[in-house]
Design a protein around this motif. Structure first.
Motif, PDB file in Angstrom:
ATOM      1  N   THR A   1      85.438  38.338  66.955  1.00 39.04           N
ATOM      2  CA  THR A   1      85.384  39.599  66.215  1.00 39.04           C
ATOM      3  C   THR A   1      83.997  40.203  66.370  1.00 39.04           C
ATOM      4  N   VAL A   2      83.954  41.506  66.589  1.00 39.59           N
ATOM      5  CA  VAL A   2      82.685  42.235  66.602  1.00 39.59           C
ATOM      6  C   VAL A   2      82.477  42.823  65.208  1.00 39.59           C
ATOM      7  N   VAL A   3      81.439  42.341  64.537  1.00 41.82           N
ATOM      8  CA  VAL A   3      81.116  42.795  63.188  1.00 41.82           C
ATOM      9  C   VAL A   3      80.003  43.827  63.295  1.00 41.82           C
ATOM     10  N   ALA A   4      80.141  44.917  62.569  1.00 42.96           N
ATOM     11  CA  ALA A   4      79.155  45.999  62.597  1.00 42.96           C
ATOM     12  C   ALA A   4      78.757  46.360  61.180  1.00 42.96           C
ATOM     13  N   CYS A   5      77.575  46.946  61.064  1.00 40.49           N
ATOM     14  CA  CYS A   5      77.069  47.371  59.759  1.00 40.49           C
ATOM     15  C   CYS A   5      76.255  48.643  59.948  1.00 40.49           C
ATOM     16  N   VAL A   6      76.547  49.647  59.132  1.00 34.92           N
ATOM     17  CA  VAL A   6      75.812  50.913  59.137  1.00 34.92           C
ATOM     18  C   VAL A   6      74.954  50.944  57.885  1.00 34.92           C
ATOM     19  N   SER A   7      73.641  51.057  58.044  1.00 33.86           N
ATOM     20  CA  SER A   7      72.727  51.014  56.913  1.00 33.86           C
ATOM     21  C   SER A   7      71.628  52.045  57.101  1.00 33.86           C
ATOM     22  N   ALA A   8      70.965  52.383  56.011  1.00 35.99           N
ATOM     23  CA  ALA A   8      69.877  53.350  56.026  1.00 35.99           C
ATOM     24  C   ALA A   8      68.556  52.644  55.767  1.00 35.99           C
ATOM     25  N   ALA A   9      67.480  53.218  56.289  1.00 38.27           N
ATOM     26  CA  ALA A   9      66.096  52.781  56.075  1.00 38.27           C
ATOM     27  C   ALA A   9      65.726  51.554  56.893  1.00 38.27           C
ATOM     28  N   SER A  10      66.607  50.579  57.002  1.00 42.08           N
ATOM     29  CA  SER A  10      66.333  49.378  57.796  1.00 42.08           C
ATOM     30  C   SER A  10      67.663  48.781  58.238  1.00 42.08           C
ATOM     31  N   PRO A  11      67.665  48.085  59.382  1.00 38.91           N
ATOM     32  CA  PRO A  11      68.926  47.536  59.878  1.00 38.91           C
ATOM     33  C   PRO A  11      69.206  46.155  59.303  1.00 38.91           C
ATOM     34  N   VAL A  12      70.467  45.759  59.385  1.00 40.37           N
ATOM     35  CA  VAL A  12      70.864  44.389  59.063  1.00 40.37           C
ATOM     36  C   VAL A  12      70.658  43.565  60.324  1.00 40.37           C
ATOM     37  N   LEU A  13      69.765  42.573  60.239  1.00 45.40           N
ATOM     38  CA  LEU A  13      69.351  41.819  61.421  1.00 45.40           C
ATOM     39  C   LEU A  13      70.086  40.506  61.586  1.00 45.40           C
ATOM     40  N   SER A  14      70.960  40.172  60.658  1.00 44.62           N
ATOM     41  CA  SER A  14      71.725  38.930  60.771  1.00 44.62           C
ATOM     42  C   SER A  14      73.128  39.201  60.260  1.00 44.62           C
ATOM     43  N   LEU A  15      74.097  39.192  61.166  1.00 41.66           N
ATOM     44  CA  LEU A  15      75.493  39.457  60.824  1.00 41.66           C
ATOM     45  C   LEU A  15      76.306  38.193  61.035  1.00 41.66           C
ATOM     46  N   ASN A  16      77.067  37.814  60.018  1.00 35.59           N
ATOM     47  CA  ASN A  16      78.011  36.705  60.162  1.00 35.59           C
ATOM     48  C   ASN A  16      79.190  36.963  59.249  1.00 35.59           C
ATOM     49  N   ALA A  17      80.127  36.050  59.264  1.00 37.28           N
ATOM     50  CA  ALA A  17      81.384  36.263  58.543  1.00 37.28           C
ATOM     51  C   ALA A  17      81.215  36.179  57.038  1.00 37.28           C
ATOM     52  N   THR A  18      80.172  35.508  56.563  1.00 37.77           N
ATOM     53  CA  THR A  18      80.030  35.291  55.117  1.00 37.77           C
ATOM     54  C   THR A  18      79.058  36.261  54.471  1.00 37.77           C
ATOM     55  N   ARG A  19      78.087  36.740  55.216  1.00 34.92           N
ATOM     56  CA  ARG A  19      77.068  37.591  54.616  1.00 34.92           C
ATOM     57  C   ARG A  19      77.562  39.027  54.508  1.00 34.92           C
ATOM     58  N   ASN A  20      77.251  39.638  53.366  1.00 36.29           N
ATOM     59  CA  ASN A  20      77.664  41.025  53.204  1.00 36.29           C
ATOM     60  C   ASN A  20      76.690  41.943  53.925  1.00 36.29           C
ATOM     61  N   CYS A  21      77.118  43.170  54.096  1.00 38.12           N
ATOM     62  CA  CYS A  21      76.353  44.163  54.860  1.00 38.12           C
ATOM     63  C   CYS A  21      75.333  44.812  53.930  1.00 38.12           C
ATOM     64  N   SER A  22      74.166  44.183  53.763  1.00 35.53           N
ATOM     65  CA  SER A  22      73.167  44.710  52.842  1.00 35.53           C
ATOM     66  C   SER A  22      71.777  44.387  53.349  1.00 35.53           C
ATOM     67  N   THR A  23      70.835  45.263  53.002  1.00 36.09           N
ATOM     68  CA  THR A  23      69.420  45.049  53.279  1.00 36.09           C
ATOM     69  C   THR A  23      68.706  44.829  51.947  1.00 36.09           C
ATOM     70  N   ALA A  24      67.378  44.909  51.973  1.00 30.15           N
ATOM     71  CA  ALA A  24      66.624  44.624  50.755  1.00 30.15           C
ATOM     72  C   ALA A  24      66.932  45.618  49.647  1.00 30.15           C
ATOM     73  N   PHE A  25      67.068  46.910  49.983  1.00 30.80           N
ATOM     74  CA  PHE A  25      67.258  47.933  48.954  1.00 30.80           C
ATOM     75  C   PHE A  25      68.395  48.897  49.290  1.00 30.80           C
ATOM     76  N   PHE A  26      69.373  48.446  50.065  1.00 31.22           N
ATOM     77  CA  PHE A  26      70.485  49.328  50.418  1.00 31.22           C
ATOM     78  C   PHE A  26      71.722  48.497  50.701  1.00 31.22           C
ATOM     79  N   GLN A  27      72.838  48.964  50.182  1.00 34.23           N
ATOM     80  CA  GLN A  27      74.122  48.345  50.465  1.00 34.23           C
ATOM     81  C   GLN A  27      74.782  49.114  51.601  1.00 34.23           C
ATOM     82  N   GLY A  28      74.900  48.450  52.750  1.00 35.96           N
ATOM     83  CA  GLY A  28      75.435  49.119  53.924  1.00 35.96           C
ATOM     84  C   GLY A  28      76.950  49.226  53.912  1.00 35.96           C
ATOM     85  N   TYR A  29      77.476  49.737  55.029  1.00 32.04           N
ATOM     86  CA  TYR A  29      78.903  49.967  55.185  1.00 32.04           C
ATOM     87  C   TYR A  29      79.409  49.098  56.335  1.00 32.04           C
ATOM     88  N   PRO A  30      80.276  48.125  56.061  1.00 29.38           N
ATOM     89  CA  PRO A  30      80.717  47.196  57.110  1.00 29.38           C
ATOM     90  C   PRO A  30      81.855  47.766  57.953  1.00 29.38           C
TER      91      PRO A  30
END
Length: 735
Positions: free
Chosen positions: A380-409
């Motif tokens: 599966t190709v997992v993607a995340c759209v976030s603002a201000a900073s990117p999500v640098l670690s994507l896996n099946a268990t981690r949600n799509c979030s950065t330090a101060f932003f909840q991204g869109y998976p």
């Protein structure tokens, strides 16, 4: 510390009842850097007339973009991400004015938006001038308290500061560099003035509405406190507030230390690689034989790629931002629309929405997986759209979030090869799209695998141009532009995709037929006018019937639409014909001399054309000529009655069978037009108006002059032999 207060104000706006986003009044403010306190002053007022009642005003707040609101409870388009806005209600009851304060501590610097509106619109069509709506006014002012000498915390350097009292918290800031993968904050040696352990509360980050992602830690005692943040916002100042939880008169000394973990980015090409730019324009499209590729690599290639990719935390793909129009941007990948995605490090695309004028549209991201490029069926190709900073670690268990932003998976696989994301009113910032290949049995399973994903990203004013049952309108507040959908034919929702109250195609066809064919009721009035030698009046009625028919055929909200010319031209001709028809009918009833009647016909038509150009929907554009014509008619009737010394018209049959029915029909038509029409019943109430007006004209037209004979068509035709008769009188005949 030196604090500076600043005040920002905008002019008041008249509120409207809500039916679409254009009814919400928008206020746009910019909060400066180093602001520690923000206070909104909201002032609402209403008129003093009897038409003004108790009213509830809803006010929405959002940071970075206009608030996404849904007062009508309609559905949003599929794949759209919606986060409820932060809102408050202001009630205007017995008081004429209401003043409300809203405080925000440590607000985020940048654009802030306020939207205010009244409750849902009733849907009644009001004729301009018949009723006076109550004015409800709203004004928003902004007060900020800014710290001019905020201490700067340098990475890797411990800083000692003193908190004077709990009422005056300590504010410091640190600049987050680009490519920062993580941030570590540590609070050391927290002691009071009496060298005792202290209790403090540390708040990292600023408040953003509707959601705030501040990180809070409480430190009690002499134990070091630390907090680790993943993907802090790049190239931004991060505020840190430390407040004492101890006694009021106790000074507290603290020592703070901040450190960053760097992320080394890799890039497949440079922005100045023109050969790759040309290749992206002329290369094969994804899905073709040349773009398919294979996921199985040779042993040497695989080992070389793995070793090179492990040294980078992310693989950058160069993206070109192409501005097309207002709130319209297309993002083009230099290496073609298809990007390689592996499991070792995320593939990163930068989508720049930081110009300050991009937040008024919709960001659309579409992913399409090339199935032939993936040999592992369960990958599966997992993607995340976030603002201000990117999500640098994507896996099946981690949600799509950065330090101060909840991204869109997002995710695509061989079973579901396409995914779409719609971000409504994206906040002003630099956005990132991160993609990574995930295997369910572990990353070792797909180390040598690579997937090809086609990425289409663009910013559009309205998603899908509001569909076939909506109109995309560009709205403006001072210099800021944003877009909204105005729906029709019963459709609703943000992009006119909610068909809960939608009209069926049969109802739309029925509405079109009623509004157009009801104008054929002018045919009896035209026939009566021609029979009685009122040829000018008959021409005016024909003009009105023609343009009213085709105006309503073009004015329909659904699919049953036909426009023979420009809509504005049809509307103007319809309004002009309607008013002139009433004008010539009343003047014809007055029975003035022909030369005077035709002069009034022409002069009145010119004045009506001028007034309609000034204000097409004003009630006095119709009532003014009607009242003036009625004055002329009453004056003429009084003159005829005095001259003949009897009531005019003198025949009781004329009153009972013609005038009274015509006047009754006219009054019923005016009542339906002014007081009964709504958005829901418009197609049949306005059709009734057409029928009643046309019938009243047929009843009100006066009889022909006595000296004129009725039309004798057999005597008018001259294409045959005729027996001529000499009617001259021989007065002086000599026999």
């Amino acid at each position: 510390s030196l604090y500076v207060s600043e005040y920002f104000s905008q002019s008041a706006q008249k509120l409207s009842f809500y039916s679409w986003y254009g009814n919400a009044k928008l206020f746009h403010f910019h909060v400066p850097e180093d602001t520690v306190l923000l206070r909104w002053l909201l002032q609402a007022s209403r008129g003093k007339g009897p038409e003004c009642t108790n009213m509830e005003i809803t006010v929405h707040f959002r940071y970075g973009a206009p608030p996404v609101i849904n007062p009508l409870g309609t559905r949003f388009p599929a794949n759209a991400t919606v986060r409820p806005s932060y809102n408050i209600s202001i009630t205007l009851s017995s008081a004429v004015q209401n003043t409300t304060f809203v405080n925000v501590t440590t607000p985020a610097a940048g654009d802030w938006f306020i939207a205010a509106h009244l409750p849902e619109a009733a849907g009644r069509i009001e004729v301009k001038g018949f009723s006076t709506p109550c004015p409800y006014m709203f004004q928003a002012d902004m007060f900020v308290l800014r710290l001019t000498d905020m201490p700067v915390l340098e990475p890797g350097v411990a800083m000692s500061q003193t908190i004077v009292s709990p009422a005056k918290p300590l504010h410091v800031k640190v600049f987050v560099p680009k490519h920062a993968a993580g941030m570590s904050f540590e609070l050391r040696s927290c002691l009071t003035s009496e060298q005792k352990p202290c209790a403090v509360r540390v708040v990292l980050g600023s408040i953003t509405l509707p959601q705030s992602f501040q990180r809070i830690i409480s430190c009690v005692g002499n134990v070091n406190c630390s907090l680790a943040l993943d993907s802090p916002p790049w190239e931004k100042w991060l505020q840190i507030m430390v407040e004492s939880l101890g006694p009021a008169n106790a000074n507290v000394s603290v020592q703070m230390l901040v450190s960053f973990t760097a992320c080394r980015p890799g890039s497949t090409s440079s922005f100045f690689n023109f050969s790759s730019l040309n290749q992206s324009q002329t290369g094969p499209r994804p899905g073709s034989a040349g773009a398919a590729g294979s996921s199985t690599l040779s042993t040497g290639e695989a080992s070389h790629n793995v070793s090179s990719q492990r040294s980078f935390c992310v693989q950058n793909q160069p993206v070109v931002r192409e501005d097309l129009d207002v709130v319209s941007v297309r993002y083009r990948l230099l290496n073609g629309p298809s990007v390689p995605v592996n499991s070792l490090s995320p593939t990163l695309l930068l989508l720049n929405l930081n110009t300050g004028v991009d937040s008024g549209g919709s960001l659309v991201v579409n992913l399409l997986l090339n199935k032939t490029s993936v040999s592992l069926t369960n990958a599966t190709v997992v993607a995340c759209v976030s603002a201000a900073s990117p999500v640098l670690s994507l896996n099946a268990t981690r949600n799509c979030s950065t330090a101060f932003f909840q991204g869109y998976p997002l995710s695509v696989s061989t079973s579901s090869a396409e995914a779409m994301l719609i971000v409504l009113y994206p906040q002003t910032d630099v956005w990132f799209l991160s993609l990574q290949l995930i295997c369910p049995k572990g990353q070792g399973e797909c180390n040598a695998a690579e997937a090809k994903v086609t990425v289409f990203a663009y910013l559009t004013p309205c998603f899908n141009d509001c569909g076939p049952y909506g109109q995309c309108s560009l709205l403006r507040r001072h210099g800021y532009l944003y877009a909204g959908c105005s729906c029709k034919a019963g459709w609703g929702g943000w992009s006119c995709t909610d068909d809960t109250k939608a009209q069926s195609v049969g109802v739309q066809n029925l509405a079109t037929l009623l509004l157009t064919l009801s104008n054929l009721m002018f045919l009896p009035a035209i026939a009566v006018a021609v029979y009685r030698y009122y040829l000018v009046e008959a021409s005016v009625y024909t003009y009105t019937m023609f343009f009213s028919t085709f105006y309503h055929a073009c004015d329909q909200p659904g699919v049953a639409v036909m426009c023979i010319m420009d809509y504005d031209t049809l509307q103007y001709c319809d309004f002009l014909g309607s008013v002139v028809s009433i004008w010539v009918t009343i003047l014809c009833m007055s029975r003035v001399k022909k030369i005077l009647k035709y002069v009034l016909f022409v002069l009145g038509t010119l004045l009506i054309a001028m007034s309609l150009q000034l204000d097409r929907r004003g009630v006095w554009n119709m009532m003014g000529p009607c009242l003036f014509a009625l004055v002329i008619m009453i004056g003429a009737w009084v003159y005829h009655g005095v001259k003949r010394r009897r009531c005019y018209p003198s025949s009781w049959k004329r009153w009972v069978f013609y005038l009274l029915p015509g006047i009754t029909l006219a009054f019923i038509a005016i009542s339906v037009y002014a007081f009964m029409e709504t958005n829901e019943n418009y197609y049949y109430t306005h059709s009734i108006w057409h029928v009643l007006v046309a019938c009243s004209v047929a009843f009100l037209l006066p009889p022909r002059d006595k000296h004129k004979k009725p039309w004798a068509w057999s005597q008018k035709l001259t294409c045959r032999y005729q027996i001529c008769q000499n009617d001259r009188e021989e007065l002086y005949a000599v026999t």
